[in-house]
Write an enzyme that holds these catalytic residues in place. Structure first.
Site, short mmCIF file in Angstrom:
data_model
loop_
_atom_site.label_atom_id
_atom_site.label_comp_id
_atom_site.label_asym_id
_atom_site.label_seq_id
_atom_site.Cartn_x
_atom_site.Cartn_y
_atom_site.Cartn_z
N GLY A 47 17.37 5.79 53.36
CA GLY A 47 18.48 5.67 54.30
C GLY A 47 18.11 5.19 55.69
O GLY A 47 18.92 4.56 56.36
N ASP A 106 22.14 16.28 57.80
CA ASP A 106 23.35 16.84 57.21
C ASP A 106 23.13 18.35 57.06
O ASP A 106 23.28 19.09 58.03
CB ASP A 106 23.57 16.12 55.87
P1 IMP Z 1 20.25 16.76 54.38
O1 IMP Z 1 21.44 17.42 53.74
O2 IMP Z 1 20.20 16.96 55.85
O3 IMP Z 1 19.00 17.16 53.67
O4 IMP Z 1 20.44 15.20 54.16
C1 IMP Z 1 19.86 14.59 53.05
C2 IMP Z 1 20.20 13.17 52.91
O5 IMP Z 1 21.48 13.13 52.31
C3 IMP Z 1 20.31 12.28 54.15
O6 IMP Z 1 19.08 11.79 54.61
C4 IMP Z 1 21.17 11.17 53.59
O7 IMP Z 1 20.36 10.20 52.93
C5 IMP Z 1 22.04 11.90 52.58
N1 IMP Z 1 23.37 12.09 53.16
C6 IMP Z 1 23.83 13.09 53.90
N2 IMP Z 1 25.09 12.85 54.29
C7 IMP Z 1 25.42 11.64 53.76
C8 IMP Z 1 26.59 10.80 53.83
O8 IMP Z 1 27.61 11.09 54.49
N3 IMP Z 1 26.50 9.62 53.17
C9 IMP Z 1 25.42 9.23 52.47
N4 IMP Z 1 24.30 9.95 52.40
C10 IMP Z 1 24.31 11.15 53.04
#
Ligand code: IMP
Length: 180
Positions: A47, A106
């Site tokens: 990403g 996220d």
């Molecule tokens: P985490 O939940 O903070 O571990 O986020 C993990 C990963 O989920 C991020 O680096 C993104 O690649 C993916 N992610 C989180 N939110 C979104 C979104 O709204 N769209 C697409 N990918 C997302």
């Protein structure tokens, strides 16, 4: 390729450009008077590939650039809180300042995981920056020191961020429309 209506564009291309400019200036100014080994900019794939490349172009400091690959959902949704580092950084971070570059913070699990991996490699300092922050979704207490944009709890794509591997190449951040 998806095409988003104006009201579905959360962060427009010109705003992204200004946001990355600002983050780059903030990082560079935080390094004034710091005399350590050349820092490492570590992008988290997939990403953050676009954000990382634009950020280092605007950073104007000597740095190494490396990437690691993290799979957030290794074996289905039940394991979503156990991200796996499927490709660790190659560069030796021992004694160096490391700047993690994330697309979105996220729940925070991914950043937490990458931080833990790096800590075990004895860097001098670890900081994080993210293009987007969704604070309402946080499950782990991690902080990204520099944020491009705080966004609401929406599923977004573009500027490197995908939905089922699609729309990474949009030049803006759009809200995904889910139709039932
Ligand atoms: P985490 O939940 O903070 O571990 O986020 C993990 C990963 O989920 C991020 O680096 C993104 O690649 C993916 N992610 C989180 N939110 C979104 C979104 O709204 N769209 C697409 N990918 C997302």
């Amino acid at each position: 390729m998806a095409d988003y209506r104006d009201d579905e564009i959360l962060v427009a291309e010109y705003q992204i450009d200004r946001g990355i400019d600002r983050v780059a200036r903030q990082i560079a100014s935080s390094r004034k008077n710091i005399v350590t080994d050349t820092p490492v900019i570590l992008g988290v794939l997939n990403g953050a590939f676009m954000f990382t490349s634009e950020l280092v172009r605007k950073l104007h400091i000597e740095c190494y650039v490396d990437f690691c690959r993290v799979s957030s959902y290794p074996a289905g949704p039940d394991l979503k809180n156990q991200p796996q580092i499927t490709c660790p950084p190659k560069i030796d971070v021992t004694g160096r300042d490391v700047y993690i570059v994330e697309d979105i913070v996220d729940t925070g699990h991914t950043l937490h995981h990458v931080l833990n991996l790096l800590k075990s490699r004895n860097p001098n300092r670890i900081e994080a920056c993210a293009l987007l922050d969704k604070p309402l979704r946080r499950e782990v207490d991690v902080k990204s020191r520099w944020i491009g944009f705080e966004i609401p709890d929406e599923f977004v794509v573009g500027y490197g961020i995908d939905y089922a591997q699609r729309d990474r190449n949009l030049s803006y951040i759009g809200k995904v429309r889910f139709t039932s």
